[in-house]
Design a protein around this motif. Structure first.
Motif, PDB file in Angstrom:
ATOM      1  N   MET A 145       0.810  -1.215   0.000  1.00  0.00           N
ATOM      2  CA  MET A 145       0.000   0.000   0.000  1.00  0.00           C
ATOM      3  C   MET A 145       0.845   1.267   0.000  1.00  0.00           C
ATOM      4  N   ASN A 148       1.321   3.734  -2.940  1.00  0.00           N
ATOM      5  CA  ASN A 148       0.110   4.412  -3.382  1.00  0.00           C
ATOM      6  C   ASN A 148      -0.286   5.574  -2.475  1.00  0.00           C
ATOM      7  N   MET A 210      -8.250  -0.342  -1.274  1.00  0.00           N
ATOM      8  CA  MET A 210      -6.989  -0.405  -2.010  1.00  0.00           C
ATOM      9  C   MET A 210      -6.835  -1.727  -2.733  1.00  0.00           C
ATOM     10  N   ARG A 213      -3.985  -2.539  -8.547  1.00  0.00           N
ATOM     11  CA  ARG A 213      -4.271  -1.863  -9.801  1.00  0.00           C
ATOM     12  C   ARG A 213      -4.429  -2.898 -10.915  1.00  0.00           C
ATOM     13  N   ASP A 354       1.988  -2.420  -9.671  1.00  0.00           N
ATOM     14  CA  ASP A 354       1.140  -2.481  -8.485  1.00  0.00           C
ATOM     15  C   ASP A 354       0.496  -3.844  -8.306  1.00  0.00           C
ATOM     16  N   SER A 429       2.262   7.780 -15.712  1.00  0.00           N
ATOM     17  CA  SER A 429       1.145   7.706 -14.784  1.00  0.00           C
ATOM     18  C   SER A 429      -0.064   8.410 -15.366  1.00  0.00           C
ATOM     19  N   GLN A 431      -2.475   9.607 -13.334  1.00  0.00           N
ATOM     20  CA  GLN A 431      -3.074  10.413 -12.287  1.00  0.00           C
ATOM     21  C   GLN A 431      -2.290  11.711 -12.124  1.00  0.00           C
ATOM     22  N   PRO A 445      -8.210   3.931  -5.530  1.00  0.00           N
ATOM     23  CA  PRO A 445      -7.439   3.252  -6.557  1.00  0.00           C
ATOM     24  C   PRO A 445      -8.271   2.352  -7.437  1.00  0.00           C
ATOM     25  N   PRO A 457      -5.679   8.030  -1.604  1.00  0.00           N
ATOM     26  CA  PRO A 457      -4.294   8.133  -2.018  1.00  0.00           C
ATOM     27  C   PRO A 457      -4.064   9.447  -2.752  1.00  0.00           C
ATOM     28  N   ARG A 461       0.467   6.610  -9.531  1.00  0.00           N
ATOM     29  CA  ARG A 461       1.074   5.294  -9.488  1.00  0.00           C
ATOM     30  C   ARG A 461       1.407   4.854 -10.895  1.00  0.00           C
TER      31      ARG A 461
END
Length: 475
Positions: A145, A148, A210, A213, A354, A429, A431, A445, A457, A461
């Motif tokens: 975790m 993230n 979580m 991914r 991930d 990424s 995000q 996530p 988060p 990631r």
């Protein structure tokens, strides 16, 4: 004088551990605090169990058997626990395992209060086995975790903070256990451990869901095999495990400390205890002064240098005749091992996609727990055939030699460029950049809205493809 004090005031903060992940990311801060407090409680119980088994049986063999009982489920559970962490919501898994561990601590307490273990140690050993199996699933989930919750470039700092928390727990937990057992009995120690579980459960409760991914992929043998195949195809990542095993198998003289304390330094149990403590003190000092590690670009090369320094310090310890010099060299070895651990964990977290992090953290758990125990076996076997001093010196030299051979065979490790790898991951990424101390987001996530009061988060990631490309030696 003013210039000198100004220089000191500038240098000292640069040396101290970087606490910015704790300061800027509340969700990570709660996760770290909960794990640290829980680790302290776990160390209290681990020590209390050993003391209680000896008090019941008066057998050092059975005390040693407790460690073996704990190791077996940790080995198997490390691999399958990591696969579970890659198949389900990691937050939920960590909450279940934390609750299970709390139940085990409650069982230690209740059995002791009821007098059910006054004449037999086997119930304690059964609980140790259950506790170890739960930890094998709990630790990979928690560690998976972390990437993230903070930016990727802060992972070395987070790794150092995790090492500080764990090492401090390892130093102070046994001391607290000894005092509480002497003052109030075993039940007091177990009660303290039970209370500490409030911290990790609170920290986890404030996180959003979580899931891994890309979604879970099952938790059976096929999932474990997939993780091992991934590791086999990543030379840098694989080498971080290999070089650590080399250091621990050949250069870990822990099993020889009692013999060396008596035969080499003319001391007894107090001298042996000082040797064990010296390694931990060196590790804690290095973690506390780990600030510069966040700026290390050639992390793989730094790992190799650290392990070579570990081996050299062990050789020096074997040659030392003065206990003060010997303790200083053991502290140096502990510090070098801590630097290696911080950087290896940073490489692992950045270089692993991930959806694979749980399984790779499971492998990491197996390596860091199994390596020192194999080292105990190697050191004891060589010492039995030759002498403790020869075992220490030859082990340190063999470790350095094998390290050089391994890095020559796979030079990708020393060419690993952390800055380039992080840049690749961030560039791909999907995000936005993290916003420290921002209000909790409504997203998670896995795309599921968290329940009220959670912290979403706050970092980008890497996608699976980006992370898979990060171990390219040409990066």
């Amino acid at each position: 004088m003013g210039d000198r004090s100004g220089t000191v005031a500038w240098v000292v903060p640069k040396l101290l551990a970087d606490i910015s992940p704790l300061r800027e990311y509340p969700a990570y801060r709660r996760l770290w605090a909960g794990e640290t407090i829980s680790s302290l409680g776990s160390q209290i119980t681990a020590t209390a169990v050993l003391l209680q088994v000896f008090a019941i049986t008066r057998s050092s063999f059975l005390v040693g058997l407790v460690r073996l009982v704990a190791l077996v489920p940790l080995f198997g559970g490390g691999l399958f626990g990591g696969a579970i962490a890659d198949a389900v919501d990691r937050r939920r898994l960590a909450m279940i395992t934390s609750g299970g561990l709390a139940a085990v601590s409650a069982a230690f307490l209740l059995l002791t209060l009821a007098g059910a273990v006054d004449d037999a140690a086997w119930p304690l050993m059964c609980l140790v086995a259950v506790q170890s199996a739960l930890l094998a699933a709990d630790q990979p989930a928690r560690r998976a975790m972390t990437p993230n919750l903070i930016p990727l470039e802060h992972l070395p700092a987070a790794s150092a903070l995790a090492q500080i928390g764990g090492t401090a727990a390892g130093v102070f937990g046994p001391l607290i256990a000894g005092v509480t057992v002497a003052a109030g009995g075993f039940s007091v120690a177990y009660a303290i451990d039970l209370v500490t579980f409030a911290a990790p459960l609170y920290g986890l409760a404030r996180l959003p869901a979580m899931p891994p991914r890309g979604g879970g992929r099952g938790a059976g043998v096929a999932s474990v095999a997939e993780g091992l195949r991934f590791l086999h195809g990543q030379p840098v990542l694989l080498m971080t495990f290999v070089v650590d095993l080399i250091a621990m198998v050949f250069g870990m003289p822990r099993a020889l400390f009692p013999a060396l304390a008596e035969g080499r330094f003319g001391g007894g149990s107090a001298t042996a205890g000082a040797m064990y403590s010296a390694v931990a003190v060196g590790s804690l000092l290095a973690a506390g002064l780990s600030g510069p590690l966040g700026g290390v670009r050639r992390q793989g090369l730094a790992v190799v240098v650290s392990i070579a320094l570990w081996g050299g310090a062990i050789v020096g310890f074997g040659l030392a005749h003065d206990i003060a010099l010997g303790l200083a060299l053991l502290a140096l070895a502990g510090a070098a091992d801590m630097v290696s651990a911080i950087l290896r964990n940073a490489i692992l977290n950045v270089a692993t996609p991930d959806e694979m992090r749980g399984r790779l953290q499971g492998v990491f758990l197996v390596v860091v727990t199994g390596g020192p125990r194999l080292g105990d076996l190697e050191a004891g076997g060589v010492a039995a055939a030759t002498s403790p001093v020869f075992s220490v010196i030859s082990g340190g030299l063999a470790g350095i030699g094998c390290l050089l051979l391994a890095t020559a065979a796979v030079p990708a490790l020393i060419r690993y460029d952390a800055k380039a790898v992080v840049a690749q991951a961030q560039a791909r990424s999907s995000q936005p950049p993290p916003k420290p101390d921002a209000a909790p987001s409504t997203g998670t996530p896995g795309g599921t809205a968290p329940s009220g009061g959670t912290d979403a988060p706050q970092v980008p990631r890497p996608s699976g493809g980006a992370a898979r490309d990060t171990l390219d030696p040409s990066a």
